[in-house]
Write a protein that holds these residues in place. Structure first.
Motif, PDB file in Angstrom:
ATOM      1  N   THR A  27       0.806  -1.284   0.005  1.00  0.00           N
ATOM      2  CA  THR A  27       0.067   0.085  -0.123  1.00  0.00           C
ATOM      3  C   THR A  27       0.876   1.106   0.107  1.00  0.00           C
ATOM      4  OG1 THR A  27      -1.866  -1.202   1.169  1.00  0.00           O
ATOM      5  CG2 THR A  27      -1.874   1.147   1.123  1.00  0.00           C
ATOM      6  N   ARG A  28       1.875   1.245   0.875  1.00  0.00           N
ATOM      7  CA  ARG A  28       2.721   2.400   0.921  1.00  0.00           C
ATOM      8  C   ARG A  28       3.512   2.393  -0.381  1.00  0.00           C
ATOM      9  NH1 ARG A  28       6.124   0.975   5.708  1.00  0.00           N
ATOM     10  NH2 ARG A  28       4.861  -1.008   5.912  1.00  0.00           N
ATOM     11  N   LEU A  29       4.056   1.602  -0.965  1.00  0.00           N
ATOM     12  CA  LEU A  29       4.588   1.644  -2.336  1.00  0.00           C
ATOM     13  C   LEU A  29       3.812   2.179  -3.222  1.00  0.00           C
ATOM     14  CD1 LEU A  29       7.069   0.936  -4.161  1.00  0.00           C
ATOM     15  CD2 LEU A  29       6.054  -1.356  -4.552  1.00  0.00           C
ATOM     16  N   GLY A  30       2.245   1.984  -3.152  1.00  0.00           N
ATOM     17  CA  GLY A  30       1.534   2.405  -4.194  1.00  0.00           C
ATOM     18  C   GLY A  30       1.183   4.077  -3.872  1.00  0.00           C
ATOM     19  N   LEU A  31       1.442   4.447  -2.566  1.00  0.00           N
ATOM     20  CA  LEU A  31       1.208   5.612  -2.250  1.00  0.00           C
ATOM     21  C   LEU A  31       2.258   6.698  -2.610  1.00  0.00           C
ATOM     22  CD1 LEU A  31       0.129   7.366   1.251  1.00  0.00           C
ATOM     23  CD2 LEU A  31       2.180   7.748   0.358  1.00  0.00           C
ATOM     24  N   ILE A  74      12.266   3.600  -3.578  1.00  0.00           N
ATOM     25  CA  ILE A  74      13.229   2.666  -3.364  1.00  0.00           C
ATOM     26  C   ILE A  74      13.231   2.123  -2.016  1.00  0.00           C
ATOM     27  CG2 ILE A  74      15.736   2.533  -3.399  1.00  0.00           C
ATOM     28  CD1 ILE A  74      15.689   4.846  -5.692  1.00  0.00           C
ATOM     29  N   VAL A  75      13.290   2.794  -1.024  1.00  0.00           N
ATOM     30  CA  VAL A  75      13.151   2.158   0.150  1.00  0.00           C
ATOM     31  C   VAL A  75      11.970   1.218   0.617  1.00  0.00           C
ATOM     32  CG1 VAL A  75      12.964   2.792   2.693  1.00  0.00           C
ATOM     33  CG2 VAL A  75      14.510   4.026   1.278  1.00  0.00           C
ATOM     34  N   ILE A  76      10.663   1.703   0.170  1.00  0.00           N
ATOM     35  CA  ILE A  76       9.735   0.639   0.409  1.00  0.00           C
ATOM     36  C   ILE A  76       9.546  -0.394  -0.558  1.00  0.00           C
ATOM     37  CG2 ILE A  76       8.019   1.542  -0.950  1.00  0.00           C
ATOM     38  CD1 ILE A  76       7.621   0.622   2.818  1.00  0.00           C
ATOM     39  N   ARG A  77      10.157  -0.175  -1.486  1.00  0.00           N
ATOM     40  CA  ARG A  77      10.225  -1.302  -2.554  1.00  0.00           C
ATOM     41  C   ARG A  77      11.175  -2.609  -2.091  1.00  0.00           C
ATOM     42  NH1 ARG A  77      12.424  -1.006  -8.465  1.00  0.00           N
ATOM     43  NH2 ARG A  77      14.777  -0.489  -7.426  1.00  0.00           N
ATOM     44  N   ARG A  78      12.220  -2.341  -1.228  1.00  0.00           N
ATOM     45  CA  ARG A  78      12.862  -3.383  -0.450  1.00  0.00           C
ATOM     46  C   ARG A  78      12.124  -4.082   0.473  1.00  0.00           C
ATOM     47  NH1 ARG A  78      18.112   0.505   0.451  1.00  0.00           N
ATOM     48  NH2 ARG A  78      18.759   0.720  -1.591  1.00  0.00           N
ATOM     49  N   LYS A  79      11.365  -3.520   1.219  1.00  0.00           N
ATOM     50  CA  LYS A  79      10.423  -4.107   1.922  1.00  0.00           C
ATOM     51  C   LYS A  79       9.564  -4.966   1.271  1.00  0.00           C
ATOM     52  CE  LYS A  79      10.968  -0.537   5.287  1.00  0.00           C
ATOM     53  NZ  LYS A  79      10.213   0.463   6.398  1.00  0.00           N
ATOM     54  N   VAL A  80       8.602  -4.625  -0.031  1.00  0.00           N
ATOM     55  CA  VAL A  80       7.942  -5.134  -0.649  1.00  0.00           C
ATOM     56  C   VAL A  80       8.516  -6.412  -1.180  1.00  0.00           C
ATOM     57  CG1 VAL A  80       6.621  -5.291  -2.559  1.00  0.00           C
ATOM     58  CG2 VAL A  80       6.425  -3.322  -0.905  1.00  0.00           C
ATOM     59  N   ARG A  81       9.659  -6.314  -1.714  1.00  0.00           N
ATOM     60  CA  ARG A  81      10.234  -7.641  -2.194  1.00  0.00           C
ATOM     61  C   ARG A  81      10.855  -8.448  -1.192  1.00  0.00           C
ATOM     62  NH1 ARG A  81      14.098  -4.737  -6.971  1.00  0.00           N
ATOM     63  NH2 ARG A  81      12.177  -4.193  -8.447  1.00  0.00           N
ATOM     64  N   LYS A  82      11.038  -8.210  -0.127  1.00  0.00           N
ATOM     65  CA  LYS A  82      11.610  -8.930   1.246  1.00  0.00           C
ATOM     66  C   LYS A  82      10.221  -9.766   1.571  1.00  0.00           C
ATOM     67  CE  LYS A  82      13.520  -9.001   5.751  1.00  0.00           C
ATOM     68  NZ  LYS A  82      14.285  -7.828   6.867  1.00  0.00           N
ATOM     69  N   GLN A  83       9.268  -9.060   1.708  1.00  0.00           N
ATOM     70  CA  GLN A  83       7.751  -9.608   2.160  1.00  0.00           C
ATOM     71  C   GLN A  83       7.445 -10.780   1.048  1.00  0.00           C
ATOM     72  OE1 GLN A  83       4.219  -7.775   1.243  1.00  0.00           O
ATOM     73  NE2 GLN A  83       3.520  -8.326   3.198  1.00  0.00           N
ATOM     74  N   MET A  84       7.937 -10.537  -0.270  1.00  0.00           N
ATOM     75  CA  MET A  84       7.498 -11.441  -1.174  1.00  0.00           C
ATOM     76  C   MET A  84       8.398 -12.675  -1.226  1.00  0.00           C
ATOM     77  SD  MET A  84       6.576  -9.000  -4.420  1.00  0.00           S
ATOM     78  CE  MET A  84       6.298 -10.230  -5.561  1.00  0.00           C
ATOM     79  N   ALA A  85       9.690 -12.465  -0.732  1.00  0.00           N
ATOM     80  CA  ALA A  85      10.644 -13.351  -0.685  1.00  0.00           C
ATOM     81  C   ALA A  85      10.406 -14.547   0.460  1.00  0.00           C
ATOM     82  CB  ALA A  85      12.058 -12.849  -0.596  1.00  0.00           C
ATOM     83  N   VAL A  86       9.597 -14.082   1.602  1.00  0.00           N
ATOM     84  CA  VAL A  86       9.696 -14.797   2.575  1.00  0.00           C
ATOM     85  C   VAL A  86       8.540 -15.924   2.423  1.00  0.00           C
ATOM     86  CG1 VAL A  86       8.770 -14.678   5.164  1.00  0.00           C
ATOM     87  CG2 VAL A  86       9.991 -12.795   4.216  1.00  0.00           C
ATOM     88  N   GLN A  87       9.139 -16.999   2.800  1.00  0.00           N
ATOM     89  CA  GLN A  87       8.380 -18.234   2.459  1.00  0.00           C
ATOM     90  C   GLN A  87       6.989 -18.019   3.198  1.00  0.00           C
ATOM     91  OE1 GLN A  87       9.964 -21.958   3.379  1.00  0.00           O
ATOM     92  NE2 GLN A  87       8.624 -23.206   2.522  1.00  0.00           N
ATOM     93  N   GLY A  88       5.869 -18.457   2.492  1.00  0.00           N
ATOM     94  CA  GLY A  88       4.623 -18.310   3.177  1.00  0.00           C
ATOM     95  C   GLY A  88       3.868 -17.083   3.189  1.00  0.00           C
ATOM     96  N   VAL A  89       4.484 -16.109   2.440  1.00  0.00           N
ATOM     97  CA  VAL A  89       4.033 -14.667   2.343  1.00  0.00           C
ATOM     98  C   VAL A  89       3.746 -14.661   0.885  1.00  0.00           C
ATOM     99  CG1 VAL A  89       4.180 -12.209   2.525  1.00  0.00           C
ATOM    100  CG2 VAL A  89       5.116 -13.527   4.301  1.00  0.00           C
TER     101      VAL A  89
END
Length: 443
Positions: free
Chosen positions: A215-219, A405-420
């Motif tokens: 959501t914050r990446l969208g914002l 750039i900052v929040i994109r890293r968090k999004v990609r980390k979330q997507m990389a976590v198994q089960g998310v």
């Protein structure tokens, strides 16, 4: 098969949104006239639009809740009524407080329109049609900007301030009548909406939507690519082209027409890119941001006035930012479940308008400071003062790109976590792979 009634409902909704866009952008055409009518400074004139955008942004989430509770018909008609009253107020206002009141009413009515119109589409149309009709709604609504820069500007110059704003008020009155007579919230047999959430549940939904990095990446995406075009179309573009660049009204109208035409043409292309490359959405946002910065740098750094072709290039880049900002809503869609989609969309929609109101006010403030210190040599809207004032946009572009750039890293980390997992995104990728495989099998 879609019923003719559904198409009528959509057309009425699009017309209401077109009227809202024309009301929203009308003040960008009257900057020079407003300075004289209200005996106002550049900062005071910019405050008109800043306050309008502040009202718009502040009402996005509350309006989403009210649409769910009262339906689109009531909200669209109410929004058109408020905008009509605002333009009626402006038609006869002769001082700054009276003008500001008019723009506040316009901002409030505008805020009630887009979300309510978009909400109608999934109710009246099959799911397969919803994405295209959503894009077409946004694109068609932008034709309202042509109303403000062509017929409205013509009436303003030929008949004067009051008749021009009365014409806009009449458009809003027509929208109110059409919506109340012809528009319905849902087709016969469609289930009634669920009971509205209480304040506690609404707060929980809002908190969950905000904590979702997508959501914050969208914002931040909406913040970065949407504001510069809004600043140009709503406030400072017209004075910059007329006073600083020395263009006549016909040339400015042609450039604004190019702006709208480019936005309409770029919409389907942007939607196609997002559908084909969902993992490259943030990269596209950053590329548009870089192009915006480069276009402004070329116009502001060139010695003397810019050639028309360069100004046209700037207009094209700024126009692409409109469809580009829709990528922010796609982030809200793919990273949030359906029950909080509206809330996430409201959060994203705040971004670009907050950035726009900051830029509009700072540009006016810088122009006034330069005028007061004598830098502008007695010319408030001269080329050199505008070079400096418009440069404040680079700060917002850089800040927004950094946030992405900052929040994109968090999004990609979330997507990389198994089960998310992000189901809509994975479904999009699966569909893309399926279509590619079918194309390979086709002889």
């Amino acid at each position: 098969m879609t019923s003719p009634r559904a198409w009528l409902i959509w057309i009425i909704g699009v017309f209401a949104y077109l009227v809202a866009v024309s009301q929203r952008t009308s003040f960008g055409v009257v900057g020079l006239e407003a300075t004289e009518r209200f005996h106002a400074s550049a900062a005071e004139i910019s405050f008109f639009t800043v306050l309008q955008l502040l009202v718009y942004a502040a009402l996005q989430i509350p309006v989403g809740i009210l649409v769910d509770r009262f339906g689109s018909r009531v909200m669209i008609a109410g929004g058109a009524l408020l905008m009509g009253l605002g333009q009626l107020q402006l038609a006869f206002a002769e001082n700054i407080p009276g003008g500001v009141l008019g723009r506040v009413l316009v901002g409030a009515g505008d805020a009630m329109t887009f979300i309510a119109v978009i909400r109608l589409i999934p109710i009246w149309f099959a799911p397969a049609r919803v994405p295209l009709l959503t894009q077409l709604t946004g694109m068609s609504g932008q034709l309202g900007q042509l109303i403000s820069v062509v017929p409205f500007a013509m009436i303003l110059h030929l008949a004067g301030w009051t008749p021009a704003f009365l014409a806009l008020a009449a458009m809003s009155a027509l929208a109110v009548v059409l919506v109340l007579v012809l528009l319905q919230d849902r087709p016969p047999g469609h289930p009634a909406p669920e009971p509205a959430q209480g304040l506690r549940a609404t707060g929980v939904t809002l908190s969950q939507a905000w904590r979702q990095p997508g959501t914050r990446l969208g914002l931040w995406s909406h913040f970065t690519v949407q504001f510069s075009g809004t600043v140009f179309a709503m406030t400072w573009g017209y004075p910059f082209l007329i006073s600083a660049q020395g263009l006549d009204a016909a040339a400015v109208s042609a450039l604004m027409t190019l702006y709208v035409a480019t936005a309409i043409a770029a919409g389907p292309l942007m939607g196609s890119f997002v559908a084909r490359h969902p993992l490259r959405r943030s990269t596209m946002v950053l590329l548009i941001s870089a192009a915006t910065a480069a276009a402004w740098a070329a116009v502001l750094l060139i010695p003397g006035r810019s050639p028309l072709w360069l100004l046209a290039g700037l207009v094209v880049v700024l126009a692409i930012g409109g469809p580009g900002s829709m990528i922010g809503f796609d982030f809200a869609r793919t990273f949030n479940p359906a029950h909080r989609m509206g809330t996430a969309t409201g959060i994203v929609n705040v971004g670009g308008f907050i950035a726009a109101l900051i830029a509009i006010y700072l540009i006016g403030l810088v122009l006034d400071v330069l005028y007061a210190t004598g830098f502008s040599q007695g010319e408030l809207y001269g080329l050199d003062p505008f070079r400096i004032a418009l440069s404040v946009q680079f700060l917002l572009l850089a800040g927004g790109a950094g946030g992405i750039i900052v929040i994109r890293r968090k999004v990609r980390k979330q997507m990389a976590v198994q089960g998310v997992v992000v189901p809509p995104l994975l479904a999009s990728l699966a569909e893309q792979r399926r279509l590619s495989a079918e194309r390979r099998r086709t002889p």
